[in-house]
Design a protein around this motif. Structure first.
Motif, mmCIF file in Angstrom:
data_model
loop_
_atom_site.group_PDB
_atom_site.id
_atom_site.type_symbol
_atom_site.label_atom_id
_atom_site.label_comp_id
_atom_site.label_asym_id
_atom_site.label_seq_id
_atom_site.Cartn_x
_atom_site.Cartn_y
_atom_site.Cartn_z
ATOM 1 N N UNK A 1 1.954 -11.527 -46.167
ATOM 2 C CA UNK A 1 2.547 -11.651 -44.838
ATOM 3 C C UNK A 1 2.586 -13.109 -44.429
ATOM 4 N N UNK A 2 3.409 -13.378 -43.419
ATOM 5 C CA UNK A 2 3.502 -14.733 -42.868
ATOM 6 C C UNK A 2 2.295 -14.935 -41.960
ATOM 7 N N UNK A 3 1.211 -15.477 -42.527
ATOM 8 C CA UNK A 3 -0.070 -15.491 -41.819
ATOM 9 C C UNK A 3 -0.127 -16.493 -40.681
ATOM 10 N N UNK A 4 0.762 -17.503 -40.677
ATOM 11 C CA UNK A 4 0.661 -18.559 -39.671
ATOM 12 C C UNK A 4 1.954 -18.798 -38.894
ATOM 13 N N UNK A 5 2.966 -17.973 -39.111
ATOM 14 C CA UNK A 5 4.220 -18.142 -38.382
ATOM 15 C C UNK A 5 5.018 -19.363 -38.774
ATOM 16 N N UNK A 6 4.649 -19.965 -39.900
ATOM 17 C CA UNK A 6 5.332 -21.184 -40.359
ATOM 18 C C UNK A 6 6.069 -20.868 -41.662
ATOM 19 N N UNK A 7 7.383 -20.845 -41.630
ATOM 20 C CA UNK A 7 8.134 -20.515 -42.851
ATOM 21 C C UNK A 7 7.969 -21.563 -43.949
ATOM 22 N N UNK A 8 7.481 -22.742 -43.597
ATOM 23 C CA UNK A 8 7.315 -23.797 -44.594
ATOM 24 C C UNK A 8 6.060 -23.603 -45.446
ATOM 25 N N UNK A 9 5.137 -22.762 -44.988
ATOM 26 C CA UNK A 9 3.915 -22.522 -45.761
ATOM 27 C C UNK A 9 4.061 -21.224 -46.542
ATOM 28 N N UNK A 10 3.335 -21.144 -47.637
ATOM 29 C CA UNK A 10 3.405 -19.954 -48.482
ATOM 30 C C UNK A 10 2.728 -18.770 -47.806
ATOM 31 N N UNK A 11 3.281 -17.588 -48.034
ATOM 32 C CA UNK A 11 2.658 -16.371 -47.524
ATOM 33 C C UNK A 11 1.349 -16.119 -48.268
ATOM 34 N N UNK A 12 0.434 -15.417 -47.627
ATOM 35 C CA UNK A 12 -0.831 -15.043 -48.263
ATOM 36 C C UNK A 12 -1.000 -13.535 -48.122
ATOM 37 N N UNK A 13 -1.961 -12.977 -48.834
ATOM 38 C CA UNK A 13 -2.200 -11.542 -48.726
ATOM 39 C C UNK A 13 -2.939 -11.227 -47.429
ATOM 40 N N UNK A 14 -2.781 -9.988 -47.021
ATOM 41 C CA UNK A 14 -3.544 -9.539 -45.853
ATOM 42 C C UNK A 14 -5.041 -9.677 -46.106
#
Length: 398
Positions: free
Chosen positions: A100-113
């Motif tokens: 999921x988009x853990x930080x609301x920043x599309x420039x950073x990679x998604x991480x797992x829940x």
């Protein structure tokens, strides 16, 4: 310990003038501070004084066998916070590997829940280990298998980490690491709550006890259901209600829970139910419903998950601090310090209590016995955030 020696502050030569007018000057002495980390001792660390005065109330606490207590007769004890016991019931199902988009920043990679949950748990236990006794159970356990059988629903009869003091490091060592890619299993929420209740039942003492239930989906794994994974586990509501009846409130946290009916598919998720509504109902049953339409905490990113757990722990951490024994007559609290450098909050004065704990910041005795204090306003909030308190006492010299 040597630092319990009194520091006489009112008289330059260290003694009172016996010929002076008693009404013209009040002699005082300040005792060095006590903290949550100090040992209660007048000798070696970890030992207590056996022959020190043991005052039992304000009417007699200042009098010993030889008359009024002198300033060096009172040995303050370290503060005794009211420490709640909390079981973390953590979802370790296979869907926790969804990104999921853990930080609301599309420039950073998604991480797992799971990565986000691990980070938030690490932050929480690291900051509150001194004021909360944590324990943790995984549902399913590490023994669960990635197969469509009951083997995917295993929950241990014992917690991964039993409730106890300073358990944070043990919890982080027992749960999968943040970067795991191998967790698997169904969502046996009921058995996770049952394990938490069993643990809390086994604990002695009157300290408050709570459950924090964190999940990313709807409960399944009821062995009585014909479809183990595709039918919702209705036992969960009854189990949480029973926990509440036993005195254990369950705080409900969802991870990216969808407010929609689930499709009828063989996908390992309960069919035809709204998981959002199920968790809303669960929070109501648990007695922890939030005001508004959303009764549970539904985190859609890591920051919201962090905020949810901070809010919950803020509710369960008590701002009542025991003093170990009553403050005797002729003695007083000189200073209460919350937190530490660079941002301590200090409240000075000779028993300077707030008048209204609901609207002022500071502290007040909880009763005329003067054996505990209650932190108020900003002092309480800062204590919940830091878990650190230091108390300094003073004495009117007879």
């Amino acid at each position: 310990m040597a630092w319990f020696a009194l520091l006489l502050s009112a008289c330059p030569d260290g003694k009172a003038d016996s010929d002076s007018d008693a009404a013209s000057e009040v002699m005082t002495s300040i005792l060095p501070p006590t903290t949550l980390d100090d040992s209660t001792s007048t000798g070696e660390p970890g030992t207590t004084t056996q022959d020190e005065p043991d005052p039992t109330g304000t009417s007699s606490s200042s009098t010993g066998d030889d008359g009024p207590l002198k300033c060096d007769d009172f040995i303050p004890l370290k503060p005794e916070p009211l420490v709640p016991r909390v079981v973390l019931v953590l979802d370790k199902s296979g869907s926790m590997l969804f990104e999921w988009d853990h930080d609301g920043d599309p420039a950073t990679a998604a991480v797992t829940r799971w990565s986000s949950l691990h980070a938030v748990v690490e932050s929480m236990v690291g900051g509150l280990d001194s004021v909360v006794q944590f324990g943790a159970v995984l549902f399913p356990s590490l023994a669960a298998k990635a197969k469509p059988t009951i083997d995917a629903c295993v929950v241990g009869s014992d917690l991964e980490v039993p409730v106890g003091p300073q358990a944070g490091a043990a919890i982080l060592g027992a749960i999968p690491p943040a970067d795991t890619t191998t967790i698997a299993g169904g969502t046996p929420s009921t058995d996770g709550i049952l394990a938490a209740v069993s643990e809390l039942d086994s604990l002695e003492g009157d300290e408050p006890k709570f459950i924090i239930f964190i999940t990313d989906g709807a409960a399944n794994c009821d062995p009585g259901n014909q479809r183990l994974f595709d039918d919702y586990d209705d036992r969960l509501a009854t189990t949480v209600a029973d926990a509440r009846a036993a005195g254990y409130q369950t705080h409900v946290v969802g991870i990216d829970i969808s407010n929609a009916l689930t499709p009828v598919l063989q996908d390992g998720n309960p069919d035809g139910i709204n998981p959002y509504e199920k968790l809303n109902e669960l929070a109501e049953i648990a007695g922890t419903a939030r005001p508004g339409d959303e009764k549970f905490y539904n985190a859609t990113n890591e920051q919201e998950l962090q905020a949810a757990l901070m809010a919950i722990t803020g509710d369960v951490v008590s701002c009542e601090i025991g003093l170990g024994k009553p403050v005797p007559d002729h003695f007083y609290i000189q200073r209460v310090e919350i937190g530490e450098e660079p941002d301590p909050q200090e409240y000075d004065g000779q028993d300077t209590q707030v008048g209204d704990c609901g609207s002022e910041s500071g502290w007040q005795y909880t009763s005329p016995a003067r054996d505990a204090i209650l932190l108020c306003g900003a002092a309480c909030e800062h204590y919940k955030a830091t878990g650190l308190i230091e108390i300094e006492y003073g004495c009117f010299i007879p």
